[in-house]
Scaffold this motif. Structure first.
Motif, PDB file in Angstrom:
ATOM      1  N   ASP A 153       0.833  -1.208   0.000  1.00  0.00           N
ATOM      2  CA  ASP A 153       0.000   0.000   0.000  1.00  0.00           C
ATOM      3  C   ASP A 153       0.865   1.254   0.000  1.00  0.00           C
ATOM      4  O   ASP A 153       0.583   2.207  -0.733  1.00  0.00           O
ATOM      5  N   PHE A 154       1.931   1.223   0.818  1.00  0.00           N
ATOM      6  CA  PHE A 154       2.767   2.420   0.881  1.00  0.00           C
ATOM      7  C   PHE A 154       3.523   2.629  -0.419  1.00  0.00           C
ATOM      8  O   PHE A 154       3.694   3.753  -0.875  1.00  0.00           O
ATOM      9  N   ARG A 155       3.966   1.493  -1.033  1.00  0.00           N
ATOM     10  CA  ARG A 155       4.691   1.631  -2.289  1.00  0.00           C
ATOM     11  C   ARG A 155       3.784   2.236  -3.355  1.00  0.00           C
ATOM     12  O   ARG A 155       4.180   3.138  -4.082  1.00  0.00           O
ATOM     13  N   LEU A 156       2.536   1.756  -3.392  1.00  0.00           N
ATOM     14  CA  LEU A 156       1.580   2.307  -4.357  1.00  0.00           C
ATOM     15  C   LEU A 156       1.371   3.798  -4.114  1.00  0.00           C
ATOM     16  O   LEU A 156       1.358   4.603  -5.039  1.00  0.00           O
ATOM     17  N   GLU A 157       1.234   4.129  -2.821  1.00  0.00           N
ATOM     18  CA  GLU A 157       0.995   5.527  -2.463  1.00  0.00           C
ATOM     19  C   GLU A 157       2.165   6.383  -2.904  1.00  0.00           C
ATOM     20  O   GLU A 157       2.007   7.494  -3.419  1.00  0.00           O
TER      21      GLU A 157
ATOM     22  N   GLN B  91      -8.453 -11.839   6.865  1.00  0.00           N
ATOM     23  CA  GLN B  91      -8.066 -11.149   8.098  1.00  0.00           C
ATOM     24  C   GLN B  91      -6.822 -10.324   7.872  1.00  0.00           C
ATOM     25  O   GLN B  91      -6.702  -9.210   8.389  1.00  0.00           O
ATOM     26  N   ALA B  92      -5.883 -10.874   7.064  1.00  0.00           N
ATOM     27  CA  ALA B  92      -4.667 -10.118   6.788  1.00  0.00           C
ATOM     28  C   ALA B  92      -5.002  -8.856   6.028  1.00  0.00           C
ATOM     29  O   ALA B  92      -4.432  -7.786   6.287  1.00  0.00           O
ATOM     30  N   VAL B  93      -5.968  -8.950   5.097  1.00  0.00           N
ATOM     31  CA  VAL B  93      -6.310  -7.767   4.299  1.00  0.00           C
ATOM     32  C   VAL B  93      -6.870  -6.668   5.186  1.00  0.00           C
ATOM     33  O   VAL B  93      -6.425  -5.513   5.118  1.00  0.00           O
ATOM     34  N   ILE B  94      -7.823  -7.012   6.070  1.00  0.00           N
ATOM     35  CA  ILE B  94      -8.442  -5.945   6.877  1.00  0.00           C
ATOM     36  C   ILE B  94      -7.438  -5.388   7.873  1.00  0.00           C
ATOM     37  O   ILE B  94      -7.356  -4.172   8.070  1.00  0.00           O
ATOM     38  N   LEU B  95      -6.632  -6.262   8.495  1.00  0.00           N
ATOM     39  CA  LEU B  95      -5.675  -5.742   9.477  1.00  0.00           C
ATOM     40  C   LEU B  95      -4.626  -4.875   8.789  1.00  0.00           C
ATOM     41  O   LEU B  95      -4.205  -3.844   9.318  1.00  0.00           O
ATOM     42  N   ALA B  96      -4.219  -5.280   7.574  1.00  0.00           N
ATOM     43  CA  ALA B  96      -3.241  -4.474   6.857  1.00  0.00           C
ATOM     44  C   ALA B  96      -3.828  -3.127   6.483  1.00  0.00           C
ATOM     45  O   ALA B  96      -3.157  -2.088   6.593  1.00  0.00           O
ATOM     46  N   LYS B  97      -5.104  -3.139   6.062  1.00  0.00           N
ATOM     47  CA  LYS B  97      -5.740  -1.863   5.707  1.00  0.00           C
ATOM     48  C   LYS B  97      -5.845  -0.965   6.929  1.00  0.00           C
ATOM     49  O   LYS B  97      -5.619   0.248   6.852  1.00  0.00           O
TER      50      LYS B  97
END
Lengths: 243, 225
Positions: A34-38, A113-119
Motif C-alpha cells: 500500500d505504501f509503495r503504491l501511495e 483477516q490479513a487484508v483488513i488488518l493491513a488496511k
C-alpha cells in the motif's frame, strides 16, 4: 499415555504461533504494498496533505475576520472537525482505489483477516502522519493554546488510530454500494461520534493543562472502543470479502 | 421467534391494558418537580428496554444470516431493526414531552439524549445502506455486517458513555437508574409488567411485519415462475 496429549498441546501451540507469524508476514507485505503504491502515485498523498493545509487555511481566513484569537473550546472543536473530514476523505480511498481484479488476486494469495488488518494498519499510519501534519499547520496558523502537549499529541495519535479502525470497515462496506461517497459519510459519522466525544473531552483536559489522572478513564474507554471496533472488523470482514 | 401460539399476544394485551389503567389510576409518590408526570415512567422507559431487546434480536438474526444465508433470516433481522427504530423514535418522543414539563425544554444537551439520537442516526444509516443495493443477496449480506457493527458501536452510547458524565437524566453521572427514591414498590408493580408488555408488543409488531414480508416475497416468486 501422558506424552500424547502433551505432544498434541505442543503441536497446537506451534501451529498457533506459526499461523500468527504467517498472518503477520502477510500483513507486513500488504502494508508495504500500500505504501509503495501511495509513493508511486504521489498525487493522492499530496492531495490529502493539501486538503488538510487548505482546510486549515480556510478556517484561519474565515475566523480572522472577527479579529483576535479563537476561544479555546472553538479552537478544539474546529481542530477535531478538520481531522474528522480529513480522515473520512483519506480512509475512503482505502478500498475504493482497489480494482475488482486486484481484490480477486488478493483472494487467491492471502487470508481476509490479513487484508483488513493491513488496511487498518495502513490507514492508521496514514492518518497518524496526516493528523500530526495537520496539528503542526493548525498550531502555527491559529496559535497554540495547548498546556499539556504530551497528553494532547498522545490523544491526537489515539484519535487517528480510532478513526482508522472505524473507517476502514465502513469504507469496505461503502465500496460495495453504488453511491459510495455519500454512504461513507452517512455510515461513518454516527459510528464515530462516541469516539469523537471522548477525544474532544480528553483534548479539552489537555488544553486546560489538567494532569494525566483526570483523563485516564476516558483514555482507557477510548482504547477499549478501538479494541472492540478492531475485533468486530476482524470477525466481519471475511463475510464482506466474499461478496 | 415464530411462536405459533397465541397466548403471549393475549398476555401482551392484558399487560398493556393493565399498564394503561393502573399506570394512570394507581397512586404514585408526590415528588417535587415530577408531580403526575412520573406516570410517564411506564411508557417512556419500557420503550428503551424493548428497543434494546429487539435490536439484540436483530443482531442475532444477522449473525445467523452470515452463517447460513437465507432470505427469511434477512427479513427477520430487517423487520426487527425497523421495529427497534420505531420503539426508539417513540421513546425519544415520550422523553421529549417529559423533558418539556419537567426540565422546561423539548431537548436538552444531555449525554443520554444525544446518545439516543445518535443511535437513531446509526440505524437510519442502516436503512439508507439497505436501499442503496440492487442485488438482493449483496444487500442482505452487507446490511447484516453493518447491523452487527452498528450494534457494537451504538450500545456504548446507551450504557457506558452516559454513566461517565454528569446528566440530568436518571441513570447517569454515577446515579443508578432505579434508586429507591424514584421507584417505590408500588410503582414496580406497574413498571415491570409494563416492560414485559411493551416488549411483547414489539415482538408482535415484528411478527406481523415479517409475515407480510414473507407473503410479498412468495407473491414475487410466483410472478417470476
Amino acid at each position: 499415555m501422558k506424552t500424547i496429549p502433551r505432544r498434541g498441546c505442543i503441536f497446537a501451540v506451534r501451529f498457533i504461533i506459526f499461523s500468527a507469524v504467517l498472518l503477520l508476514r502477510e500483513i507486513w507485505y500488504l502494508i508495504q504494498k500500500d505504501f509503495r503504491l501511495e509513493w508511486r502515485q504521489r498525487s493522492a498523498l499530496n492531495g490529502m496533505l493539501l486538503y488538510v493545509g487548505s482546510t486549515v487555511f480556510v478556517c484561519y481566513m474565515s475566523f480572522s475576520l472577527r479579529g483576535g484569537a479563537l476561544p479555546v473550546p472553538a479552537w478544539n472543536a474546529l481542530f477535531w472537525i478538520i481531522l474528522l473530514f480529513t480522515a473520512v476523505n483519506a480512509a475512503a480511498k482505502g478500498f475504493l482505489q482497489e480494482s475488482r481484479g486486484r481484490l480477486l488476486y488478493y483472494y487467491t494469495l492471502v487470508r481476509p483477516q490479513a487484508v483488513i488488518l493491513a488496511k487498518i494498519g495502513y490507514n492508521a499510519l496514514l492518518l497518524l502522519g496526516l493528523s500530526l501534519v495537520g496539528l503542526a499547520v493548525y498550531a502555527i496558523v491559529l496559535g497554540n493554546p495547548v498546556q499539556n502537549s504530551t497528553l494532547f499529541v498522545g490523544n491526537v495519535m489515539l484519535g487517528a488510530l480510532g478513526f482508522a479502525t472505524t473507517l476502514t470497515l465502513v469504507s469496505g462496506i461503502a465500496a460495495k454500494a453504488t453511491n459510495s461517497s455519500t454512504l461513507m459519510a452517512v455510515l461513518g459519522f454516527p459510528v464515530m461520534i462516541p469516539m469523537l466525544l471522548l477525544l474532544i473531552k480528553v483534548s479539552k483536559n489537555a488544553l486546560d493543562g489538567l494532569e494525566f489522572e483526570a483523563s485516564r478513564g476516558s483514555l482507557l474507554t477510548l482504547v477499549a472502543l478501538n479494541l472492540i471496533v478492531t475485533a468486530v472488523s476482524y470477525l466481519l470482514f471475511p463475510f464482506l470479502w466474499r461478496s | 421467534m415464530f411462536l405459533k401460539t397465541n397466548w403471549w399476544k393475549a398476555l401482551a394485551v392484558m399487560l398493556l391494558l393493565y399498564t394503561a389503567v393502573a399506570g394512570l389510576l394507581m397512586p404514585v409518590p408526590r415528588l417535587a418537580i415530577l408531580n403526575e408526570s412520573i406516570r410517564n415512567l411506564y411508557f417512556h422507559v419500557p420503550m428503551w428496554f424493548g428497543m434494546t431487546i429487539i435490536l439484540a434480536t436483530s443482531v442475532y438474526y444477522s449473525i445467523r444470516y452470515l452463517r447460513t444465508p437465507t432470505p427469511q433470516l434477512d427479513i427477520l433481522s430487517h423487520e426487527s431493526a425497523k421495529t427497534g427504530i420505531l420503539m426508539g423514535l417513540v421513546g425519544l418522543a415520550t422523553g421529549s414531552i417529559w423533558a418539556r414539563y419537567t426540565w422546561g425544554a423539548w431537548w436538552t444537551n444531555d449525554p443520554k439524549l444525544n446518545g439516543a439520537a445518535i443511535a437513531m442516526l446509526i440505524y437510519g444509516a442502516y436503512l439508507v445502506l439497505r436501499s442503496s443495493f440492487q442485488d438482493e443477496q449483496q444487500r442482505a449480506r452487507i446490511s447484516a455486517i453493518y447491523n452487527i457493527f452498528a450494534f457494537a458501536a451504538a450500545m456504548p452510547l446507551f450504557f457506558i458513555l452516559p454513566r461517565l458524565t454528569d446528566s440530568l437524566h436518571p441513570g447517569a453521572g454515577g446515579n443508578p437508574a432505579f434508586a429507591k427514591y424514584d421507584l417505590d414498590s408500588d410503582m414496580r408493580l406497574v413498571f415491570y409488567p409494563a416492560v414485559i408488555g411493551w416488549t411483547l408488543l414489539a415482538f408482535w409488531v415484528t411478527q406481523v411485519a415479517c409475515r407480510f414480508a414473507f407473503l410479498k416475497q412468495k407473491v414475487y416468486e410466483k410472478q417470476l415462475a
